[in-house]
Design an enzyme around this catalytic site. Structure first.
Site, PDB file in Angstrom:
ATOM      1  N   HIS A   1      -3.175  17.258 -25.181  1.00 18.53           N
ATOM      2  CA  HIS A   1      -3.040  15.824 -24.907  1.00 18.53           C
ATOM      3  C   HIS A   1      -4.233  14.994 -25.363  1.00 18.53           C
ATOM      4  O   HIS A   1      -4.084  13.806 -25.611  1.00 18.53           O
ATOM      5  CB  HIS A   1      -2.778  15.585 -23.419  1.00 18.53           C
ATOM      6  CG  HIS A   1      -1.340  15.800 -23.045  1.00 18.53           C
ATOM      7  ND1 HIS A   1      -0.703  17.001 -23.242  1.00 18.53           N
ATOM      8  CD2 HIS A   1      -0.407  14.964 -22.506  1.00 18.53           C
ATOM      9  CE1 HIS A   1       0.550  16.907 -22.830  1.00 18.53           C
ATOM     10  NE2 HIS A   1       0.757  15.685 -22.386  1.00 18.53           N
TER      11      HIS A   1
ATOM     12  N   HIS B   1       5.517  10.259 -27.465  1.00 20.11           N
ATOM     13  CA  HIS B   1       4.475  11.035 -26.794  1.00 20.11           C
ATOM     14  C   HIS B   1       4.676  12.525 -27.087  1.00 20.11           C
ATOM     15  O   HIS B   1       3.719  13.244 -27.392  1.00 20.11           O
ATOM     16  CB  HIS B   1       4.523  10.757 -25.291  1.00 20.11           C
ATOM     17  CG  HIS B   1       3.500  11.520 -24.511  1.00 20.11           C
ATOM     18  ND1 HIS B   1       2.143  11.362 -24.709  1.00 20.11           N
ATOM     19  CD2 HIS B   1       3.635  12.468 -23.548  1.00 20.11           C
ATOM     20  CE1 HIS B   1       1.488  12.174 -23.890  1.00 20.11           C
ATOM     21  NE2 HIS B   1       2.366  12.856 -23.174  1.00 20.11           N
TER      22      HIS B   1
ATOM     23  N   LYS C   1       5.233  23.179 -13.556  1.00 21.81           N
ATOM     24  CA  LYS C   1       4.518  21.930 -13.261  1.00 21.81           C
ATOM     25  C   LYS C   1       4.261  21.809 -11.762  1.00 21.81           C
ATOM     26  O   LYS C   1       3.154  21.470 -11.331  1.00 21.81           O
ATOM     27  CB  LYS C   1       5.336  20.733 -13.770  1.00 21.81           C
ATOM     28  CG  LYS C   1       4.780  19.363 -13.381  1.00 21.81           C
ATOM     29  CD  LYS C   1       3.687  18.865 -14.314  1.00 21.81           C
ATOM     30  CE  LYS C   1       3.051  17.574 -13.821  1.00 21.81           C
ATOM     31  NZ  LYS C   1       3.337  16.421 -14.629  1.00 21.81           N
TER      32      LYS C   1
ATOM     33  N   ASN D   1      -2.908  19.137 -19.483  1.00 19.38           N
ATOM     34  CA  ASN D   1      -3.222  18.235 -20.591  1.00 19.38           C
ATOM     35  C   ASN D   1      -3.465  18.980 -21.896  1.00 19.38           C
ATOM     36  O   ASN D   1      -3.985  18.397 -22.851  1.00 19.38           O
ATOM     37  CB  ASN D   1      -4.447  17.388 -20.234  1.00 19.38           C
ATOM     38  CG  ASN D   1      -4.130  16.386 -19.152  1.00 19.38           C
ATOM     39  OD1 ASN D   1      -3.233  15.576 -19.290  1.00 19.38           O
ATOM     40  ND2 ASN D   1      -4.856  16.461 -18.043  1.00 19.38           N
TER      41      ASN D   1
ATOM     42  N   ARG E   1       0.812  -1.231   0.000  1.00 21.58           N
ATOM     43  CA  ARG E   1       0.000   0.000   0.000  1.00 21.58           C
ATOM     44  C   ARG E   1       0.837   1.269   0.000  1.00 21.58           C
ATOM     45  O   ARG E   1       0.374   2.324   0.415  1.00 21.58           O
ATOM     46  CB  ARG E   1      -0.987   0.027   1.177  1.00 21.58           C
ATOM     47  CG  ARG E   1      -2.012  -1.091   1.126  1.00 21.58           C
ATOM     48  CD  ARG E   1      -3.251  -0.788   1.955  1.00 21.58           C
ATOM     49  NE  ARG E   1      -4.080  -1.967   2.065  1.00 21.58           N
ATOM     50  CZ  ARG E   1      -4.006  -2.835   3.070  1.00 21.58           C
ATOM     51  NH1 ARG E   1      -3.153  -2.627   4.055  1.00 21.58           N
ATOM     52  NH2 ARG E   1      -4.781  -3.897   3.086  1.00 21.58           N
TER      53      ARG E   1
ATOM     54  N   GLU F   1      -6.116  16.669  -9.740  1.00 19.06           N
ATOM     55  CA  GLU F   1      -6.746  17.055 -10.989  1.00 19.06           C
ATOM     56  C   GLU F   1      -8.256  17.091 -10.887  1.00 19.06           C
ATOM     57  O   GLU F   1      -8.971  16.490 -11.684  1.00 19.06           O
ATOM     58  CB  GLU F   1      -6.306  16.100 -12.124  1.00 19.06           C
ATOM     59  CG  GLU F   1      -6.621  16.656 -13.500  1.00 19.06           C
ATOM     60  CD  GLU F   1      -5.937  15.875 -14.620  1.00 19.06           C
ATOM     61  OE1 GLU F   1      -4.728  15.675 -14.542  1.00 19.06           O
ATOM     62  OE2 GLU F   1      -6.639  15.479 -15.563  1.00 19.06           O
TER      63      GLU F   1
ATOM     64  N   HIS G   1      -3.301  11.891 -27.422  1.00 17.89           N
ATOM     65  CA  HIS G   1      -3.636  10.508 -27.069  1.00 17.89           C
ATOM     66  C   HIS G   1      -4.354   9.813 -28.221  1.00 17.89           C
ATOM     67  O   HIS G   1      -4.144   8.627 -28.474  1.00 17.89           O
ATOM     68  CB  HIS G   1      -4.486  10.473 -25.799  1.00 17.89           C
ATOM     69  CG  HIS G   1      -3.710  10.842 -24.560  1.00 17.89           C
ATOM     70  ND1 HIS G   1      -4.314  11.340 -23.427  1.00 17.89           N
ATOM     71  CD2 HIS G   1      -2.380  10.793 -24.293  1.00 17.89           C
ATOM     72  CE1 HIS G   1      -3.384  11.580 -22.505  1.00 17.89           C
ATOM     73  NE2 HIS G   1      -2.206  11.254 -23.007  1.00 17.89           N
TER      74      HIS G   1
ATOM     75  N   ARG H   1      -5.504  21.473 -12.494  1.00 23.68           N
ATOM     76  CA  ARG H   1      -4.402  20.658 -12.985  1.00 23.68           C
ATOM     77  C   ARG H   1      -4.648  20.171 -14.409  1.00 23.68           C
ATOM     78  O   ARG H   1      -3.717  19.864 -15.144  1.00 23.68           O
ATOM     79  CB  ARG H   1      -4.166  19.472 -12.043  1.00 23.68           C
ATOM     80  CG  ARG H   1      -3.024  18.596 -12.492  1.00 23.68           C
ATOM     81  CD  ARG H   1      -2.617  17.580 -11.435  1.00 23.68           C
ATOM     82  NE  ARG H   1      -1.579  16.724 -11.989  1.00 23.68           N
ATOM     83  CZ  ARG H   1      -0.820  15.908 -11.281  1.00 23.68           C
ATOM     84  NH1 ARG H   1      -0.994  15.825  -9.981  1.00 23.68           N
ATOM     85  NH2 ARG H   1       0.099  15.169 -11.852  1.00 23.68           N
TER      86      ARG H   1
ATOM     87  N   GLU I   1       6.818  19.283 -24.114  1.00 19.70           N
ATOM     88  CA  GLU I   1       6.179  19.517 -22.810  1.00 19.70           C
ATOM     89  C   GLU I   1       6.644  20.842 -22.199  1.00 19.70           C
ATOM     90  O   GLU I   1       5.878  21.531 -21.526  1.00 19.70           O
ATOM     91  CB  GLU I   1       6.475  18.353 -21.842  1.00 19.70           C
ATOM     92  CG  GLU I   1       6.012  16.973 -22.326  1.00 19.70           C
ATOM     93  CD  GLU I   1       4.494  16.740 -22.258  1.00 19.70           C
ATOM     94  OE1 GLU I   1       3.762  17.627 -21.769  1.00 19.70           O
ATOM     95  OE2 GLU I   1       4.045  15.660 -22.702  1.00 19.70           O
TER      96      GLU I   1
ATOM     97  N   LYS J   1       1.528  11.341 -10.669  1.00 21.68           N
ATOM     98  CA  LYS J   1       0.748  10.437 -11.523  1.00 21.68           C
ATOM     99  C   LYS J   1       1.580   9.211 -11.852  1.00 21.68           C
ATOM    100  O   LYS J   1       2.707   9.322 -12.327  1.00 21.68           O
ATOM    101  CB  LYS J   1       0.330  11.140 -12.816  1.00 21.68           C
ATOM    102  CG  LYS J   1      -0.830  12.094 -12.634  1.00 21.68           C
ATOM    103  CD  LYS J   1      -1.389  12.500 -13.996  1.00 21.68           C
ATOM    104  CE  LYS J   1      -2.574  13.426 -13.839  1.00 21.68           C
ATOM    105  NZ  LYS J   1      -3.113  13.841 -15.158  1.00 21.68           N
TER     106      LYS J   1
END
Lengths: 372, 372
Positions: free
Chosen positions: B260, B277, B239, B257, B133, B249, B264, B253, B197, B155
């Site tokens: 993105h 990417h 960032k 993206n 955990r 998010e 994607h 936040r 980025e 993330k």
């Protein structure tokens, strides 16, 4: 079997798990008929939803829950049925939940309902923790153990061949709906296993509750309505209070593991499924109380041990080896730098963690169980 | 808009990601020689530790990192090597990390070091999030993209056949050590992908930074040391500031993206690995800027588009179908109740989320890319 209906008078039947960052949530002691109302007040988005449940629970409660929800406009159900039993806390059923949920076009606000006992709560909770980095989770616990313990506090996870719950995450639910009526179908062994966790909550944190349990024990064993109701609510409240103080088990929350380091070793060495978790915890608490009394001679050992003996669980582990059991304790998640951390009782209602424990003291605990 | 411009003297080369509950952590812009010192000040327990890295990165940096650490008494390394590439963000490599870590007798304080680029950071970060955990996580990013973006903000996750990063968790590191020297071995395409980025961080949050990037662009493309250093630190700082405002998010936040949702879809439809990417993000930003200009006519579209054109990436996606690409956007995690949420620019340095977007506007974005 529980006689008749157990409908609660619903005035103040709620306990709050208090956490930071608007993540506090209620445990509603209510009936599933009230589910739509509580979903709404918890801000859970109506629409598509996932129910994860096992085939046993489904046969009793899936249709009622679905009908209640669809009567309130929840009409887009993704239903995921899991085989009952501990072996479902594993990668394959988890992957199946991922596949079925993702294929159905969920998004980050799609709630996931865990309808079942501890296995479903842990497995479905972990799926909710990790799908899209976290879906809203609603627990509808259908076992006593889940109602007083596993549905509260956000521990989720699956097993690994090397031990139980080794893969997991903390993921707090948004709502817990605890309906005593769902316990009517609970087998006797499951009832008693849940009572082991109830007793544990008393021993670690509330001497008055232990006193009350002790006085009403026969009623509770018989699932008499009023005693059961008080018992579930108080046990859940203790769990909620301890979790609120230490959400991620950096310190105080560890006391909830009283008896569990012994219990996990029993489950592991006997083979998972040979004892229920509650049975193993009942035995583990007897060993931990024995060790506690070695170190704290003023502990009313005789009272506690005779109290624990009133849990009607199987207790023959003399076919297991104390040395092997001791070794198995080191797989516990509370081990740090190879040191065992054990939860002991200082007095009734007061547990603490210690790493100052000798292997000889631990063996005394095991040998005591061998002679039962 | 993000406050503060950055002119940190290198002896104070640190950015803090500010979070609740003592979970704040530093991004140290330093050399790996200083790793033992920062581990100590971050309170990470010396002793057994795990390094997850890929075989490419290992050939350059595993021995140096191990030697530096063992020189300071870190002598119990669990080394887990992963195949390079996006396909390692999948259940099998994850399971291998679980197996090797658990077999080695880790406990909850055993730190896990993610030594690598974005793939290693996401995969190893997710393993750290879910082992027992949650283990303490140290990021040592070895790609530009990882240094300015993926190592910051917690993330973590792996891919699912239905989409990227669909299984994951938020798990903040305890320390990020960002050593520019590790970028020397970075292939040109990876450098440019990381710059996509960087540019994104400027466009969404800091017009001054865009101005500075634009002026120094040739130096930055050439990896000239001082410009690169300033660029990495400011991009990482943006960032960090955005993440500090909205860790999970729930709102702001999401601006990270920008580009993105288009990106994607490109990666998905072209087939993962066909574009990096960063390349997909560069194209995605051009489409998103086109759509932004439709809705916000005052946006200096020509400037932004010519600025984005200076990212030397491959841009031929005319073999892909705009309708199929549009459909693929609906697998994005920002979709809610079937509505696409898109990040657009109001002005340079100011991005926002909107769900009020027509399919026709989205197709305008795609068709623009088709004609490149």
């Amino acid at each position: 079997m529980v006689p008749g209906s157990l409908l609660l008078p619903m005035d103040e039947a709620v306990v709050h798990v208090k956490l930071d960052n608007e993540r506090s949530y209620p445990i509603q002691f209510a009936t599933i008929q009230e589910l739509p109302e509580f979903l709404s007040t918890s801000g859970i988005r109506k629409g598509k939803y996932i129910i994860v449940t096992d085939t046993n629970v489904a046969s009793h409660y899936l249709n009622p829950v679905r009908d209640i929800l669809s009567g309130s406009g929840w009409d887009d159900l993704i239903e995921i049925l899991i085989d009952p039993g501990e072996s479902s806390k594993s990668p394959e059923p988890l992957q199946r939940i991922y596949n079925e949920a993702l294929r159905s076009g969920i998004d980050r606000k799609t709630p996931l309902f865990a309808l079942g006992g501890g296995v479903i709560g842990d497995l479905a909770g972990y799926a909710a923790a990790t799908l899209l980095r976290g879906l809203p989770l609603v627990h509808i616990p259908t076992s006593l153990m889940a109602q007083v313990d596993s549905s509260i506090g956000g521990k989720t996870g699956i097993n690994h061949p090397l031990g139980k719950n080794l893969i997991g995450a903390f993921h707090q639910p948004t709502l817990v709906l605890s309906d005593m009526n769902l316990l009517q179908s609970l087998p006797e062994l499951e009832w008693v296993s849940g009572l082991a966790e109830v007793v544990k909550h008393g021993l670690i944190a509330d001497a008055n509750f232990v006193d009350e349990l002790s006085k009403n024990w026969d009623h509770i064993l018989q699932r008499e309505k009023q005693s059961t109701q008080r018992t579930i609510m108080r046990a859940a409240e203790i769990k909620a209070l301890v979790v609120s103080e230490d959400e991620r088990e950096t310190s105080r929350r560890a006391i909830l593991n009283f008896g569990h380091t012994f219990a996990h070793a029993i489950e592991r060495v006997a083979g998972y499924g040979q004892f229920t978790h509650g049975e193993a915890v009942a035995l583990g608490m007897r060993a931990a109380t024995k060790v506690s009394a070695l170190i704290n001679p003023d502990l009313p050992y005789a009272f506690i041990d005779s109290f624990l003996r009133r849990l009607p669980v199987r207790n023959s582990i003399h076919h297991l080896d104390p040395g092997v059991l001791t070794d198995a304790m080191y797989y516990d998640k509370k081990v740090q730098e190879g040191n065992l951390h054990l939860i002991l009782l200082r007095e009734i209602g007061h547990a603490y963690t210690t790493s100052e424990i000798t292997e000889e003291q631990i063996l005394t605990g095991w040998n005591y169980l061998m002679d039962l």
